[in-house]
Write a protein that holds these residues in place. Structure first.
Motif, PDB file in Angstrom:
ATOM      1  N   GLY A  54      79.392 101.762  34.117  1.00 12.05           N
ATOM      2  CA  GLY A  54      78.490 102.840  33.700  1.00 12.05           C
ATOM      3  C   GLY A  54      77.749 102.491  32.420  1.00 12.05           C
ATOM      4  O   GLY A  54      76.575 102.813  32.259  1.00 12.05           O
ATOM      5  N   LEU A  55      78.445 101.797  31.512  1.00 12.49           N
ATOM      6  CA  LEU A  55      77.787 101.387  30.264  1.00 12.49           C
ATOM      7  C   LEU A  55      76.645 100.428  30.556  1.00 12.49           C
ATOM      8  O   LEU A  55      75.562 100.518  29.964  1.00 12.49           O
ATOM      9  CB  LEU A  55      78.783 100.660  29.346  1.00 12.49           C
ATOM     10  N   GLY A  56      76.920  99.491  31.475  1.00 12.58           N
ATOM     11  CA  GLY A  56      75.893  98.514  31.848  1.00 12.58           C
ATOM     12  C   GLY A  56      74.659  99.220  32.395  1.00 12.58           C
ATOM     13  O   GLY A  56      73.524  98.924  31.999  1.00 12.58           O
ATOM     14  N   LEU A  57      74.874 100.180  33.274  1.00 17.38           N
ATOM     15  CA  LEU A  57      73.748 100.903  33.893  1.00 17.38           C
ATOM     16  C   LEU A  57      72.998 101.742  32.861  1.00 17.38           C
ATOM     17  O   LEU A  57      71.765 101.751  32.830  1.00 17.38           O
ATOM     18  CB  LEU A  57      74.262 101.801  35.026  1.00 17.38           C
ATOM     19  N   ALA A  58      73.767 102.405  32.002  1.00 22.79           N
ATOM     20  CA  ALA A  58      73.137 103.267  30.994  1.00 22.79           C
ATOM     21  C   ALA A  58      72.315 102.422  30.018  1.00 22.79           C
ATOM     22  O   ALA A  58      71.203 102.799  29.625  1.00 22.79           O
ATOM     23  CB  ALA A  58      74.195 104.065  30.245  1.00 22.79           C
ATOM     24  N   ALA A  59      72.852 101.265  29.640  1.00 18.64           N
ATOM     25  CA  ALA A  59      72.127 100.386  28.714  1.00 18.64           C
ATOM     26  C   ALA A  59      70.822  99.936  29.354  1.00 18.64           C
ATOM     27  O   ALA A  59      69.745 100.016  28.753  1.00 18.64           O
ATOM     28  CB  ALA A  59      72.990  99.188  28.339  1.00 18.64           C
ATOM     29  N   LYS A  60      70.934  99.499  30.586  1.00 16.71           N
ATOM     30  CA  LYS A  60      69.763  98.986  31.292  1.00 16.71           C
ATOM     31  C   LYS A  60      68.676 100.060  31.399  1.00 16.71           C
ATOM     32  O   LYS A  60      67.499  99.810  31.101  1.00 16.71           O
ATOM     33  CB  LYS A  60      70.188  98.520  32.685  1.00 16.71           C
ATOM     34  N   ALA A  61      69.103 101.262  31.807  1.00 15.47           N
ATOM     35  CA  ALA A  61      68.147 102.362  31.963  1.00 15.47           C
ATOM     36  C   ALA A  61      67.452 102.679  30.643  1.00 15.47           C
ATOM     37  O   ALA A  61      66.301 103.107  30.623  1.00 15.47           O
ATOM     38  CB  ALA A  61      68.862 103.603  32.496  1.00 15.47           C
ATOM     39  N   ALA A  62      68.143 102.461  29.533  1.00 11.97           N
ATOM     40  CA  ALA A  62      67.576 102.801  28.228  1.00 11.97           C
ATOM     41  C   ALA A  62      66.852 101.613  27.593  1.00 11.97           C
ATOM     42  O   ALA A  62      66.330 101.717  26.481  1.00 11.97           O
ATOM     43  CB  ALA A  62      68.685 103.290  27.298  1.00 11.97           C
ATOM     44  N   ASP A  64      79.152 110.555  29.728  1.00 11.74           N
ATOM     45  CA  ASP A  64      78.187 111.633  29.483  1.00 11.74           C
ATOM     46  C   ASP A  64      77.691 111.589  28.041  1.00 11.74           C
ATOM     47  O   ASP A  64      76.496 111.752  27.775  1.00 11.74           O
ATOM     48  CB  ASP A  64      78.821 113.007  29.759  1.00 11.74           C
ATOM     49  N   ALA A  65      78.644 111.325  27.128  1.00 12.51           N
ATOM     50  CA  ALA A  65      78.269 111.250  25.708  1.00 12.51           C
ATOM     51  C   ALA A  65      77.347 110.060  25.454  1.00 12.51           C
ATOM     52  O   ALA A  65      76.422 110.139  24.645  1.00 12.51           O
ATOM     53  CB  ALA A  65      79.518 111.160  24.838  1.00 12.51           C
ATOM     54  N   VAL A  66      77.578 108.970  26.167  1.00 13.59           N
ATOM     55  CA  VAL A  66      76.721 107.793  26.029  1.00 13.59           C
ATOM     56  C   VAL A  66      75.299 108.137  26.473  1.00 13.59           C
ATOM     57  O   VAL A  66      74.321 107.883  25.757  1.00 13.59           O
ATOM     58  CB  VAL A  66      77.256 106.618  26.891  1.00 13.59           C
ATOM     59  N   ARG A  67      75.195 108.741  27.648  1.00 16.69           N
ATOM     60  CA  ARG A  67      73.865 109.066  28.178  1.00 16.69           C
ATOM     61  C   ARG A  67      73.150 110.077  27.285  1.00 16.69           C
ATOM     62  O   ARG A  67      71.949 109.967  27.041  1.00 16.69           O
ATOM     63  CB  ARG A  67      73.992 109.580  29.620  1.00 16.69           C
ATOM     64  N   ALA A  68      73.897 111.031  26.781  1.00 13.85           N
ATOM     65  CA  ALA A  68      73.289 112.036  25.897  1.00 13.85           C
ATOM     66  C   ALA A  68      72.765 111.372  24.620  1.00 13.85           C
ATOM     67  O   ALA A  68      71.655 111.667  24.170  1.00 13.85           O
ATOM     68  CB  ALA A  68      74.309 113.123  25.552  1.00 13.85           C
ATOM     69  N   ALA A  69      73.550 110.460  24.054  1.00 18.46           N
ATOM     70  CA  ALA A  69      73.128 109.793  22.813  1.00 18.46           C
ATOM     71  C   ALA A  69      71.892 108.931  23.068  1.00 18.46           C
ATOM     72  O   ALA A  69      70.965 108.892  22.244  1.00 18.46           O
ATOM     73  CB  ALA A  69      74.264 108.947  22.255  1.00 18.46           C
ATOM     74  N   LEU A  70      71.865 108.269  24.213  1.00 21.26           N
ATOM     75  CA  LEU A  70      70.704 107.420  24.520  1.00 21.26           C
ATOM     76  C   LEU A  70      69.461 108.281  24.754  1.00 21.26           C
ATOM     77  O   LEU A  70      68.356 107.929  24.326  1.00 21.26           O
ATOM     78  CB  LEU A  70      70.998 106.542  25.746  1.00 21.26           C
ATOM     79  N   ASN A  71      69.643 109.426  25.410  1.00 20.70           N
ATOM     80  CA  ASN A  71      68.522 110.334  25.661  1.00 20.70           C
ATOM     81  C   ASN A  71      67.958 110.910  24.376  1.00 20.70           C
ATOM     82  O   ASN A  71      66.750 111.104  24.238  1.00 20.70           O
ATOM     83  CB  ASN A  71      68.966 111.489  26.573  1.00 20.70           C
ATOM     84  N   ALA A  72      68.847 111.190  23.443  1.00 25.09           N
ATOM     85  CA  ALA A  72      68.415 111.774  22.174  1.00 25.09           C
ATOM     86  C   ALA A  72      67.772 110.731  21.257  1.00 25.09           C
ATOM     87  O   ALA A  72      67.208 111.070  20.226  1.00 25.09           O
ATOM     88  CB  ALA A  72      69.606 112.419  21.473  1.00 25.09           C
ATOM     89  N   ASN A  73      67.892 109.467  21.637  1.00 27.79           N
ATOM     90  CA  ASN A  73      67.334 108.393  20.795  1.00 27.79           C
ATOM     91  C   ASN A  73      66.504 107.428  21.642  1.00 27.79           C
ATOM     92  O   ASN A  73      66.653 106.213  21.562  1.00 27.79           O
ATOM     93  CB  ASN A  73      68.470 107.640  20.092  1.00 27.79           C
TER      94      ASN A  73
END
Ligand SMILES: *Cc1c(COP(=O)(O)O)cnc(C)c1O
Length: 437
Positions: free
Chosen positions: A232-240, A195-204
């Motif tokens: 989850g990291l892989g997916l979050a990175a890709k989405a961002a 959740d913290a990863v996704r929040a940080a990516l969303n804020a940046n």
């Protein structure tokens, strides 16, 4: 019981001499043993290594759970590695020209880490992560990176933010001398917290070039990724639109031939290696997807170079090491020996009534005994450990012939030279040490 004969007189003298020349008497801070209550006496000075043992200047012998902080997975002085280094030394130690040793080691590396479609050899893990980050920035045209609290990626500016062991050991979260403008480009979130990863990516949004992670953390002590975290990291990175960098400097060739990416079945965009790769000589590598690595000079606009990169002695030592190491049965043996050692530690703790106050995190041949109740999932958990108790534990083990990492925030490593005789020493030392803490 401490042996009456245990003495470090010669090491103490050597430490005094070294302190006049090197800050803290050492060439890398954790070697000073300051965080285990030994600021004045200092560390032992090593005369030589032999299989699972280190022998110090006073002739004391220790079962070595540090192994040069990871590289010595075969134990010290394995015959074929010594022979390979000698053979290459007689041909020349460095040329500054290409040799086919480099391609041969690269091929070996690619075989176990197919994510390294193209790669570069460098001379340390720090170099590998610093260049991987530059390449990620060059490729994406973005400047920020996201790292995890307590993950260590070497001693350079971009990653000396909440960097675990070294910094944690000495109670400074960041290093003096890192420009605020550089640190501002490094975002940090807790390990195991998607959740913290996704929040940080969303804020940046559109700003993060890469997520860099130790897939199994060793530099806060051992931290284990929870199921789904790495995926989850892989997916979050890709989405961002950010790259995923696995820093396998410690875990590469240790957790499996292909490191954590093999063990957990993840294919990162970029990978960094070091430690075991050079068989005890200075060596690192970074690499990944071809289109990314084609950005590197002379093919592309991202500059990176090194006078001693792909050094022939390091290549020869790495080749000989991987030649011996990369067999399934070795990883089976490492797992078995490590499980036995973990069991011995728990037995010693139980006998001393200390079990409820401990937590042991172990993945294969890397583990940490945390002096606190578990679970220990992230750096905040790890830093709640009783480091004074760890210091007493370390010192008692030492007097009983066992050398553990001299910090609560480092992983201990099992090597292939450890056998029944060493397990017996460890079992006895563990009993004595838990009784003393
Ligand atoms: C040791 C380590 C590094 C740094 O490697 P050096 O060779 O000491 O520069 C980087 N990342 C991880 C995960 C490490 O364990």
């Amino acid at each position: 019981m401490p042996k009456a004969s245990f003495s470090m007189t010669r090491s103490r003298k050597a430490y005094e001499d070294a302190r006049a020349v090197f800050p803290g008497g050492v060439n890398s801070p954790v070697r000073s043993w300051r965080s285990v209550g030994l600021i004045e006496s200092g560390p032992f000075f090593v005369l030589r290594g032999k299989g699972p043992y280190l022998i110090d200047l006073d002739g004391n012998r220790y079962v070595d759970f540090v192994g040069s902080w990871g590289p010595q997975i075969l134990g010290h002085c394995p015959g074929p590695v010594v022979a390979a280094i000698k053979k290459q030394a007689a041909r020349g130690a460095s040329f500054g020209c290409p040799t086919d040793l480099e391609t041969r080691l690269a091929r070996k590396l690619q075989k176990v880490m197919p994510a390294m479609e193209m790669l570069r050899f460098v001379s340390s893990g720090s170099e590998a992560t610093s260049h991987a980050i530059r390449v990620a920035r060059g490729f994406t045209g973005r400047e920020k990176i996201l790292k995890f609290e307590g993950c260590y990626h070497g001693a350079h500016d971009a990653v000396l933010v909440k960097a675990g062991s070294g910094a944690a050991t000495f109670g400074v979260p960041d290093s003096a001398g890192v420009p605020a403008a550089v640190a501002a480009n490094t975002l940090t979130v807790p390990f195991n917290d998607l959740d913290a990863v996704r929040a940080a990516l969303n804020a940046n949004k559109q700003e993060v070039a890469a997520l860099i992670v130790e897939p199994v953390v060793g530099n806060s002590g051992t931290l284990i990724p929870e199921p789904g975290f790495l995926e989850g990291l892989g997916l979050a990175a890709k989405a961002a639109g950010a790259l995923l960098i696995f820093d396998e400097v410690m875990t590469g060739f240790r957790l499996a031939p292909g490191g954590a990416q093999e063990k957990y079945g993840i294919r990162p965009d970029l990978v960094t290696c070091g430690k075991i790769l050079g068989g005890g000589l200075p060596c690192g590598a970074y690499g990944g997807r071809k289109e990314i690595m084609q950005q590197v000079a002379p093919l592309g606009p991202v500059y990176q170079a090194g006078t001693l990169s792909g050094n022939p002695l390091a290549m020869a030592a790495g080749l000989a090491t991987l030649e011996i190491l990369l067999k399934k049965e070795n990883y089976k043996k490492l797992e078995e020996t490590s499980a036995q050692i973990e069991a011995l530690l728990w037995e010693g703790a139980e006998a001393a009534g200390k079990k409820p106050k401990l937590s042991i995190n172990r993945v294969g041949s890397m583990f940490t005994v945390f002096f606190r109740t578990g679970p220990v999932r992230n750096f905040a958990d790890a830093s709640g450990s009783d480091t004074a108790a760890f210091g007493r534990f370390f010192q008692s083990l030492l007097r009983n012939g066992v050398y553990f990492p001299p910090s609560q925030y480092e992983a201990a490593f099992v090597n292939l030279a450890m056998g029944p005789k060493e397990l017996k020493i460890v079992g006895k030392a563990a009993r004595a040490a838990f009784a003393e803490v």
